[in-house]
Design a protein around this motif. Structure first.
Motif: not given
Length: 607
Positions: A294-296, A299-303, A337-340
């Motif tokens: 979670d970059d300040a 935002g977050p990158y989730t895998t 991931d949360n980018y599709g």
């Protein structure tokens, strides 16, 4: 054809390999051969870390333990929770297979499909086995560099309960407990560990880092086993860990937050018959991971990664002079991931290993493996090794030699993030080693020297100029490992390890990044009057390049540690240690911090 093969092999499919019934016996290991085997019959280089070793050295994390071994070096981008890679004989972190109780825990969502050691504690493990060198025939993809198997306690007829509490530098607190025993016919193992601290800045504090990057880790494990009928047992287990931590940007403080969660589960049926000459196992294993960065600012990158695996083996020894082992495996990996991004791959495998004892003290092994990867086709690999105990008893020298081939497809993360840039191909390797083990100190000590050589084609690396992954044409790693270990000889415990490593990109002549050419570790412990124990260790880490172009050089370092413990009675021990006694300033990853002088104290309870 692959489905016909899997159908025919179904009776032997198992989720986890066998491991020694009596894991307290240091002469028996499993990871090297996937069956219970005396060390004197293993042709590869093996290290065994016991519960006693972990407690004597007061190790907290897996990196504390693994960095002490010949052929191994660790690179971590900051403190606890920050990414940590293990290089075995110069192999990438993703080229070594990591197991818990025999179940693969390499992360399908990791950059290279490897395992991040940054938040793994060792309080719940009773034994760690490390095999150096290619083990691809028995263990498949990712076992190019070696195999690390972390084993929890096995239940016995008498219950054993342990507890530990520790406090130290920058408000670091640790609590842990485990229990193993039997309730009627059911054997149970339970354990848990909690670690929390303020930490230190991932951005080097001596370069201006001011904001501490704290962490909190929780983990739990459970296992149950029961004998159904004579010779047939069932077991199931799980290991779960979750770590929350702060992290920084490259070269600057930042209020970034990270989370790692790993879940492992397995269930097996095991059979042993014909006076132990026949063993077979069937079952299922699961690895499920989640990572949040979670970059300040951004935002977050989730895998998310998941691997479902059926694997099995049957071993039969029709004669005392020969035995055969065959196995079948099928694994499906999923990544999202949360980018599709959402992708999957699968690999089906079959392997066989023949072991013969043509002469007294001589053991020879040879095997083949066939892998069918859904994205990259099929590959056949070969291995052979041998061990010759020249004499009998604990004081017999042992000669060892091994040859192994490896095959590793690109990870789902690499394929997804590299889409449209560069086409990636699988990595392949050929490795061999030869060495000798010489006993001394009335059989209580062992001195080993091993030469190793590994050639890799199409090694996958990251191009910081083009911002994507690419295949290195050829990579080569060679070197020498020296080791010396003395266990409880006249009150002394001694451990020495030294590694010389030459790892380079053969196309450019550049050294592979973050692999030190020289690495040395030494420890000495002395038991005094059966109650007091004093110890010290010395680590000399060689210099290394931090990038593939060899433009950034990081100097070596020297670390000294002291420790001591007092056994108040048979059930209670008080201990303490000082790490980095002379407050050495050093980096193993450019601009990332390392711990300064630190002190810790704790108690252990056993009953």
């Amino acid at each position: 054809m692959k489905y016909l093969f899997l159908l025919g092999a179904a009776p032997f499919i198992a989720a986890a390999p066998a491991y020694a019934d009596d894991i307290a016996n240091d002469t028996i290991v499993v990871t090297a051969t996937r069956t219970e085997t005396p060390v004197s019959e293993i042709g590869q280089s093996v290290s065994v870390i016991t519960r006693g070793d972990i407690e004597r050295t007061q190790a907290v994390t897996a990196t504390d333990v693994l960095a002490r071994l010949p052929g191994a070096s660790v690179s971590q981008s900051g403190g606890f929770g920050q990414p940590a890679s293990l290089f075995i004989r110069g192999a990438k972190n993703a080229q070594s297979l990591v197991l818990i109780d025999g179940v693969r825990i390499n992360d399908p969502g990791d950059v290279g499909g490897g395992f991040d050691f940054g938040s793994l504690t060792v309080g719940q493990f009773d034994r760690i086995e490390v095999v150096r060198g290619s083990s691809g025939v028995l263990w498949g993809s990712r076992a190019i560099g070696g195999v690390i198997n972390l084993i929890t306690a096995r239940p016995t007829d008498q219950w054993l309960v342990r507890g530990q509490a520790e406090y130290g530098w920058r408000d670091q607190k640790q609590l842990g407990a485990s229990a193993a025993g039997k309730l009627g016919p059911v054997g149970l193992t339970l354990g848990g560990n909690w670690l929390k601290g303020d930490g230190y800045s991932a951005f080097d504090e001596r370069l201006g880092g001011k904001e501490k990057d704290g962490f909190e880790s929780k983990s739990a494990n459970a296992r149950a086993e029961v004998e159904l009928v004579d010779g047939l047992t069932a077991d199931a287990g799980t290991y779960w860990t979750k770590a929350n931590y702060d992290y920084d940007n490259t070269g600057a403080d930042a209020l970034n937050l990270g989370m790692k969660r790993d879940t492992v589960g397995y269930a097996n049926l095991r059979y042993k018959g014909l006076d132990g000459r026949l063993t077979a196992r069937i079952g299922y294993g699961l690895t499920d991971t989640r990572r949040i960065s979670d970059d300040a600012v951004y935002g977050p990158y989730t895998t998310n990664g998941r691997a479902d695996r059926f694997e099995g083996q049957v071993a039969f020894a029709p004669l005392d002079l020969a035995s055969i082992q065959i196995g079948a495996e099928t694994e499906k990996q999923n990544f999202s991931d949360n980018y599709g991004s959402k992708d999957s791959t699968s690999i089906d495998s079959v392997y066989g290993m023949l072991t013969v004892h043509p002469l007294t003290g001589l053991t020879l092994n040879g095997g083949l493996r066939y892998d069918d990867n859904s994205d990259f086709g099929h590959k056949t690999t070969f291995s052979a090794n041998g061990a010759w105990a020249v004499g009998s008893g604990n004081e017999a020298p042992i000669l060892r030699a091994s040859y192994g081939e490896g095959f590793k497809a690109p990870s789902l993360y690499q394929l997804y993030t590299n889409g449209g840039y560069r086409e990636l191909s699988p990595e392949t390797s050929k490795a061999w080693d030869a060495g000798v083990e010489l006993p001394f100190a009335e059989g209580q000590g062992r001195f080993t020297v091993t030469y190793f050589d590994r050639k890799t084609k199409r090694l996958i690396d990251y191009d910081y100029a083009e911002w994507n992954y690419y295949n290195v044409g050829r990579a080569w790693a060679q070197g020498v490992e020296l080791g010396m270990q003395v266990n409880d000889w006249r009150g002394f415990d001694v451990n020495l390890s030294y590694t010389y490593l030459d790892a380079e990109n053969r196309d450019t002549g550049a050294q592979l990044a973050r692999r030190p050419k020289n690495n040395f570790y030494a420890s000495l412990d002395r038991l005094i009057a059966e109650r007091f124990r004093l110890g010290a260790d010395l680590r000399v880490g060689g210099g290394r390049y931090d990038d593939v172009a060899n433009q950034y050089w990081l100097a070596g370092h020297v670390l000294v540690g002291l420790r001591g413990s007092v056994a108040v009675n048979d059930h209670l021990e008080v201990y303490g240690r000082v790490e980095n006694l002379f407050d050495e300033h050093y980096e193993v990853v450019r601009t990332y911090g390392t711990a300064g002088r630190a002190a810790y104290a704790g108690i252990r309870v056993k009953m």
